[in-house]
Motif scaffolding. Structure first.
Motif, PDB file in Angstrom:
ATOM      1  N   VAL A  66       5.733   4.359   4.853  1.00  0.00           N
ATOM      2  CA  VAL A  66       6.592   3.238   5.223  1.00  0.00           C
ATOM      3  C   VAL A  66       5.849   2.266   6.132  1.00  0.00           C
ATOM      4  N   SER A 112       9.617  -0.822  -1.418  1.00  0.00           N
ATOM      5  CA  SER A 112      10.369  -0.652  -0.173  1.00  0.00           C
ATOM      6  C   SER A 112      11.746  -0.057  -0.454  1.00  0.00           C
ATOM      7  N   LEU A 168      11.261   3.638  -1.247  1.00  0.00           N
ATOM      8  CA  LEU A 168      11.053   4.436  -0.037  1.00  0.00           C
ATOM      9  C   LEU A 168      12.357   4.642   0.724  1.00  0.00           C
TER      10      LEU A 168
END
Length: 863
Positions: free
Chosen positions: A209, A228, A231
């Motif tokens: 991250v 993103s 994640l």
């Protein structure tokens, strides 16, 4: 006769064998010791060689075995299987896990990932019957995620799409539930997430991250890139499973690992601007109760406190009393870090700058910023509403008091800034609960007798254990601070219960207030005894360290006791001011007999030394060599130090007559030191020539601090008339007193502009003096010096000052003023404010009234 080996002989012993053998014995023992040491060194060398050889042979054998397993894996890979059975897949996963090297075997991991993706439906169904394969699958997923995190910083052009796809398929709860059913899917996912959490699943996700999410300008819940969002799903999936599962061990492991990696360490930019806002938006997927229970060991972590406050905002689980009690307890435990904010440094009495504690900043700038955010979150309306609602739950009151106490220590103006504090201050039921809790806290007796109240022990100056301090100090400090804040707003009708006692803002009756004043007076005296124990420290340079070590107080404890003493003194002073203006207490409530003024030794006390006294719970600065030579006295005794501290903080516990006697004796002794003989015409003096028509201008010029720094000398004044001739007469004291009296009259004259008159012709400083005089602080300072000179010379001056101005200059805190003093400044404003306070709360009409009377800025300028 005497041997140096400790043997005593009455008769000399003669050796017929020649010289003594002691030297040969020592040599023999030393040689034996050296031989033993050589054997021990040789044994250690052989043992070390065996360990090194075993390690080398083990590495060589593992390397050989890895090559064999790699060749076998490559042989199977070359056959190009389209469909693979479970047993062979398990063997391939175990082989790859054993010999995997990120530089040599990356292509093998990609091939196996594609094979697992192609056979994912059959793998899921086979996991339903073959439970050991679940462990192998969890190992493969851990290997995949570990490879991604290890190579995330490497500038390789290799695509990791197959790795992400494997994680996306086998960590998705919906896919498992469609294939094997809800119950079986929860059991399989529980095993997988439990294994991954123990193997650093969230640690590796945190590394990915921090690198893969691009920089963001502001917080957002919209994923900036598809990766993103992926994640974020990987973070949410185990948390959603933890919220739904009934397995307590799996849930605690997942939540504890998530908290340890994402909530407790310092935030990175992706966490601050994307992950945390997204978690806040979907906080219903987070098991809040489990999160609170798994952080009981953490203390004073500002990052975790901020995370808890963000994730709990609007969480549906807070409707449960059990979760709410855990929430308040967690916030109270973590909020201890707020005491070390930079705004928490207390700076009092600028003239005593040598006595101020130097606050050591143990937190970095980033932590200071996050603590400021924590205070903002605690000041949020929703958070305050949740904490106030928790008062209905039993046993929550102490934890809520700890939160309020930490907020009080975080900022000097916390009572005016923190919504939680001033909301609780205006809740009479809360103050009643606080007082009841203070009285109920007792020390258990070891001898079977009745228990003793902790407040009574504080009033007697008894040292408490740390557990007892944690039980009584935060509650007492919060009570005194909140009640003191409430008293400022109460008018006489409310304080004396002349209004409706049911709907009134006064939480106590006058009988209870009298009892409270007596208790808090004794508590102040007991705190002074704790501040200055019965020990006489030495005048060494390490005195501060010596005193801190001897009393066992750390810097944090000193600040805690100092704030308690300050809040208690403020409340007692406010009650005494109310009683002085309109009595409601018996005369015995304020006067104490525990400590008496040392009138018989008053002449030996240093007048200048007491002015530099340190505050209680701070080290007493020893006298310097110059001070000892000038004052000719040693350090004050403990009893005298306590007496002077009480005179400074709560002087009304001594009778007014005794205080006047002590003051006059101090002045007399200082005059003997400064002016010498009693004859006015002898000794050191200040001689000034003053024009009668320009008394203030000449006195301001010639008696300023730059020209006359010491006004305690005798002063001889020569007055000149309007034509410049000296007036007849020799100043033997009468002309000086006439000059000083006229000077003060013209200084306080409203026509001069430094002071104004109220509606009842009382004096107070002119707020617009800056328009008349540019350097007005120097003039006010000069007027204060002249007034001090009048007190020093025992000159009676008639100055009708306003009540609020007298209370302000005589009080040591803003709490010395209340709403009653506003009447002496502006009676109309005072009346209107009281009308609004008791106004029937019809908000609609009040809002319309404000809208009608509000004038726009453009119209205001036109008028």
């Amino acid at each position: 006769m005497f041997s140096f080996e400790g043997e005593y002989r009455r008769k000399p012993v003669q050796s017929l064998g020649g010289a003594s053998k002691h030297s040969q014995r020592d040599i023999f023992l030393q040689r034996t010791q050296l031989e033993r040491q050589k054997r021990e060194d040789l044994r250690r060398q052989n043992q070390s060689a065996v360990i090194i050889q075993a390690f080398f042979r083990g590495c060589q054998a593992r390397s050989l075995q890895k090559n064999i397993q790699r060749q076998e894996f490559e042989r199977i890979q070359a056959t190009n299987f389209q469909n693979i059975n479970l047993q062979l897949l398990t063997s391939l996963i175990n082989k790859l896990k054993f010999f995997f090297d990120k530089e040599k075997d990356a292509n093998k991991l990609v091939w196996l990932s594609q094979l697992v993706i192609k056979n994912s439906p059959s793998i899921m169904k086979q996991c339903q019957t073959e439970k050991p394969f679940t462990f192998s699958l969890a190992q493969f997923l851990s290997l995949t995620l570990c490879y991604i995190s290890d190579t995330i910083h490497l500038p390789t052009g290799e695509s990791k799409g197959s790795h992400w796809r494997v994680l996306e398929i086998f960590l998705n709860a919906e896919g498992w539930r469609k294939s094997v059913g809800v119950q079986t899917a929860d059991m399989i996912l529980g095993s997988i997430f439990f294994f991954l959490s123990r193997k650093g699943y969230f640690t590796q996700l945190r590394q990915i991250v921090d690198v893969k999410i691009p920089p963001l300008v502001e917080p957002t819940t919209k994923a900036p890139t598809p990766l993103s969002g992926c994640l974020l799903d990987f973070i949410f999936q185990p948390l959603e499973f933890a919220s739904a599962t009934m397995n307590i061990n799996n849930r605690n492991t997942v939540v504890a690992s998530f908290s340890r990696e994402f909530l407790e360490p310092a935030y990175s930019e992706p966490i601050t601007n994307f992950i945390l806002p997204s978690l806040r938006q979907n906080n219903n997927k987070i098991p809040l109760l489990c999160l609170l229970q798994n952080n009981e060991a953490c203390a004073r972590n500002p990052w975790l406190l901020h995370s808890i406050l963000v994730l709990a905002d609007g969480h549906p689980e807070l409707k449960d009393d059990r979760v709410l009690s855990f929430y308040v307890a967690t916030v109270s435990r973590l909020s201890g870090c707020l005491q070390f904010m930079q705004t928490a440094e207390v700076h009092e009495d600028d003239d005593d700058s040598d006595e101020e504690d130097v606050q050591t900043n143990i937190f970095k700038a980033a932590e200071q910023e996050i603590m400021t955010r924590c205070c903002e979150l605690l000041n949020n309306i929703n958070t305050v509403h949740v904490l106030v609602t928790a008062l209905q739950i039993p046993d929550v009151l102490p934890d809520l008091c700890v939160v309020g106490h930490n907020l009080l220590l975080s900022d000097r103006l916390a009572l005016h800034k923190c919504r939680l504090l001033y909301t609780l201050a205006f809740k009479p039921c809360y103050l009643q609960q606080l007082l009841g809790h203070i009285k109920s806290e007792k020390q258990v007796s070891l001898f079977g007798s009745s228990d003793t109240s902790l407040v009574q022990l504080l009033a007697k100056g008894v040292h408490l254990a740390h557990s007892e301090i944690d039980r009584i100090v935060p509650v007492l400090d919060v009570f005194c601070s909140l009640f003191s804040h409430l008293l400022v707003t109460l008018d006489d009708s409310e304080f004396y219960n002349e209004s409706d006692p049911v709907s009134g803002a006064m939480p106590f009756s006058l009988t209870e207030v009298v009892e409270l004043a007596s208790i808090l007076r004794d508590v102040c005296l007991g705190l002074v005894e704790l501040a200055y124990p019965d020990t006489r420290p030495s005048t060494s340079f390490n005195f501060v360290k010596t005193r801190t070590t001897s009393t066992g107080n750390t810097q944090e404890d000193t600040r805690l006791w100092m704030h308690l003493f300050k809040s208690t003194v403020n409340l007692v002073s406010q009650l005494h001011t109310r009683d002085t203006r309109r009595p409601f207490c018996p005369s015995w409530v304020w006067i104490t007999g525990r400590i008496a003024l040392p009138l018989e030794r008053n002449g030996q006390l240093s007048f200048r030394r007491q002015g530099r006294l340190h505050r209680p719970f701070r080290a007493i600065r020893p006298l310097t060599r110059n001070e000892i030579e000038e004052e000719g006295s040693s350090m004050l005794s403990t009893r005298e130090v306590r007496t002077l501290a009480i005179l400074r903080e709560i002087p009304f516990v001594f009778s007014f007559t005794d205080r006047v006697k002590m003051w006059q004796q101090w002045i007399l002794n200082d005059k003997m030191q400064q002016q010498g003989e009693a004859n006015f015409l002898r000794g050191p003096s200040i001689q000034v020539m003053i024009r009668r028509n320009y008394i203030y201008e000449d006195a301001f010029d010639k008696l300023s601090l730059e020209n006359e720094p010491n006004l305690r000398f005798k002063m001889r004044v020569q007055l000149t008339n309007a034509v410049g001739l000296d007036e007849a007469g020799v100043d033997g004291g009468g002309i000086f007193r006439e000059f000083l009296s006229e000077l003060l009259k013209t200084s306080f004259d409203p026509n001069r502009g430094f002071f104004r008159l109220t509606h009842d012709n009382l004096l107070y400083p002119n707020p617009g003096v800056a328009v008349l005089v540019s350097d007005f602080p120097a003039h006010y300072y000069f007027i204060g010096r002249m007034l001090g000179k009048a007190l020093y010379e025992n000159l009676l001056v008639e100055l009708p000052m306003a009540d609020f101005f007298l209370s302000k200059i005589l009080g040591q805190a803003s709490a010395s003023l209340d709403v009653h003093h506003l009447a002496s400044l502006d009676p109309v404003l005072h009346k209107n404010l009281l009308y609004l306070r008791h106004y029937d709360p019809d908000r609609k009409h009040l809002h319309e009234f404000i809208e009608v009377t509000r004038i726009p800025r453009r119209e205001r300028f036109k008028r």
